[in-house]
Motif scaffolding. Structure first.
Motif, short mmCIF file in Angstrom:
data_model
loop_
_atom_site.label_atom_id
_atom_site.label_comp_id
_atom_site.label_asym_id
_atom_site.label_seq_id
_atom_site.Cartn_x
_atom_site.Cartn_y
_atom_site.Cartn_z
N PHE A 1 0.77 98.27 -16.82
CA PHE A 1 -0.34 97.91 -17.43
C PHE A 1 -1.66 99.04 -17.69
O PHE A 1 -1.79 99.43 -18.69
CB PHE A 1 -1.10 96.65 -17.74
CG PHE A 1 -0.23 95.48 -17.80
CD1 PHE A 1 0.55 95.62 -18.54
CD2 PHE A 1 0.25 93.98 -16.96
CE1 PHE A 1 1.68 94.27 -18.68
CE2 PHE A 1 1.02 93.36 -16.90
CZ PHE A 1 1.95 93.40 -18.20
N GLN A 2 -1.46 99.46 -16.68
CA GLN A 2 -2.65 99.94 -15.74
C GLN A 2 -2.54 102.31 -16.42
O GLN A 2 -3.33 102.94 -16.60
CB GLN A 2 -3.65 100.30 -14.90
CG GLN A 2 -4.49 99.31 -14.79
CD GLN A 2 -5.15 98.97 -13.34
OE1 GLN A 2 -5.06 100.13 -12.85
NE2 GLN A 2 -5.73 98.12 -12.74
N ARG A 3 -1.05 102.23 -16.79
CA ARG A 3 -0.68 103.11 -17.02
C ARG A 3 -0.16 104.33 -15.63
O ARG A 3 -0.84 105.49 -16.24
CB ARG A 3 -0.78 104.09 -18.61
CG ARG A 3 -1.03 103.35 -19.50
CD ARG A 3 -1.43 103.65 -20.84
NE ARG A 3 -1.10 102.92 -22.21
CZ ARG A 3 -1.98 103.90 -23.73
NH1 ARG A 3 -1.89 104.07 -23.31
NH2 ARG A 3 -1.76 102.60 -24.31
N GLN A 4 -0.62 104.13 -14.91
CA GLN A 4 -0.46 104.92 -13.96
C GLN A 4 1.24 104.93 -13.05
O GLN A 4 1.23 103.95 -12.11
CB GLN A 4 -1.02 103.94 -12.32
CG GLN A 4 -2.89 104.13 -12.74
CD GLN A 4 -3.68 103.06 -11.90
OE1 GLN A 4 -2.98 102.53 -10.59
NE2 GLN A 4 -4.72 102.81 -11.59
N TYR A 5 1.56 105.78 -13.76
CA TYR A 5 3.44 105.65 -14.14
C TYR A 5 3.88 106.25 -11.76
O TYR A 5 4.84 105.22 -11.63
CB TYR A 5 3.77 106.22 -14.17
CG TYR A 5 3.77 105.53 -16.38
CD1 TYR A 5 3.66 104.38 -16.18
CD2 TYR A 5 2.54 106.42 -16.87
CE1 TYR A 5 3.35 103.74 -17.65
CE2 TYR A 5 2.20 105.67 -18.77
CZ TYR A 5 2.60 104.84 -18.85
OH TYR A 5 2.16 104.23 -20.14
N VAL A 6 3.38 106.90 -11.72
CA VAL A 6 3.35 106.87 -10.32
C VAL A 6 3.90 106.28 -9.50
O VAL A 6 4.28 105.38 -8.92
CB VAL A 6 3.03 108.27 -9.95
CG1 VAL A 6 3.06 108.20 -8.28
CG2 VAL A 6 3.31 109.46 -10.65
#
Length: 330
Positions: free
Chosen positions: A64-69
């Protein structure tokens, strides 16, 4: 600073490869032995389910926070937890798969619950055995409800260690005040650790408390609060390394009557000097939720309290800055 952040971002992305490598070696170690009963019984499905739940929450949060790592990394280990659950439920043990998925899960969880009492047999009587029984009984009663399974679990330790333990005395002399009971329980754990028990013994105690809290298949709000605190206190002793986040509850008397209340009724508080005169503080707490409950307990005595990460020397200036701390007033 911008260059440094880019370097860290690249390293974080590359660390996914290390996570995949770690997961591969863990799976590889079990894969050839996944059909062996001894290997299966060495995996706690309950622990893996808890781990899967936590990792799933973190994965969704990262997504949801677009912290894909972070999302990819936690997804890798969530997948590893799923693999361990499947192995731990005897899915690949010859003749077990035909029972069905839900039957295997139920049998595995029942087996683990029954096995929890075996800790008493391997946990030799320590010098602080009475303190441990006292701690366990308080944990069981922290929600003011004693489940027969909790009672039987604790009694198994008392019987194994030859300790006379009266449940009637525990319930008769108990004060029905959540804040007071939380403070007393934490203090008793602190007193036990002050006797310098072996780290292995404390690690076993931590496992026993976790088993006790989950033995009735329901974790109450009070149990969750105290576990949040003990999950900081006990691991710090075991690792001998300080945990980062620790909270103070500051009590600021507003008049002489309140000073009298603090000095006569709250011996756990420590007086210290501030620019305006003096205030009182608790020991360090590891859980903010726990600190909030303790703060509410003092507030019920009409005392002004502050929950903060640091021990303030300037009370007035900190009270005015409500962006850095949470305030509880009268």
């Amino acid at each position: 600073m911008e260059l440094f952040q880019k370097v860290i971002s690249i390293l974080a992305f590359l660390s996914i490869g290390f996570s995949l490598t770690e997961a591969y070696f863990k799976v590889n170690q079990i894969w050839k032995r996944k059909h062996e009963r001894l290997v299966v019984e060495s995996i706690s499905v309950t622990a893996q389910l808890v781990s899967l739940f936590t990792l799933s929450i973190f994965s969704l949060n990262y997504l949801f926070q677009r912290q894909y790592v972070g999302f990819i990394d936690t997804t890798i280990f969530a997948t590893l937890a799923v693999f361990n659950i499947i192995v731990g439920m005897s899915f690949w043990v010859p003749g077990e798969r035909k029972k069905g998925f839900w039957t295997l899960i139920k049998e595995t969880l029942n087996f683990e619950r029954k096995e929890a009492g075996d800790l008493a047999k391997s946990f030799l009587k320590p010098s602080g055995a009475k303190k441990i029984i006292n701690i366990l009984s308080q944990v069981a009663m922290i929600d003011e409800v004693i489940d027969p399974r909790e009672k039987q679990f604790i009694q198994s330790f008392a019987d194994h260690w030859g300790i006379n333990f009266s449940w009637d005395d525990l319930t008769t002399n108990r004060i029905t005040n959540t804040s007071v009971n939380l403070i007393k329980l934490r203090q008793d754990v602190t007193d036990y650790l002050a006797t310098s028990p072996p780290q292995k013994q404390v690690s076993e105690l931590k496992d026993i408390i976790n088993a006790l809290v989950n033995i009735d298949e329901e974790v109450s709000e009070q149990e969750r609060l105290i576990m949040g605190e003990l999950d900081g206190l006990l691991p710090e002793y075991i690792s001998q390394e300080s945990n980062a986040a620790r909270y103070h509850v500051i009590v600021v008397p507003q008049n002489e009557r309140q000073v009298q209340v603090v000095t006569t009724s709250l011996p756990e508080l420590t007086r210290y000097k501030v620019a305006e005169g003096f205030a009182y503080h608790t020991d360090l707490f590891y859980s903010k939720e726990y600190a909030d409950i303790i703060s509410d307990g003092y507030r019920s005595l009409n005392l002004f309290t502050i929950v903060t990460l640091t021990l303030p020397s300037q009370i007035n200036s900190i009270v005015s800055d409500d962006s850095s701390i949470m305030l509880n007033g009268i």
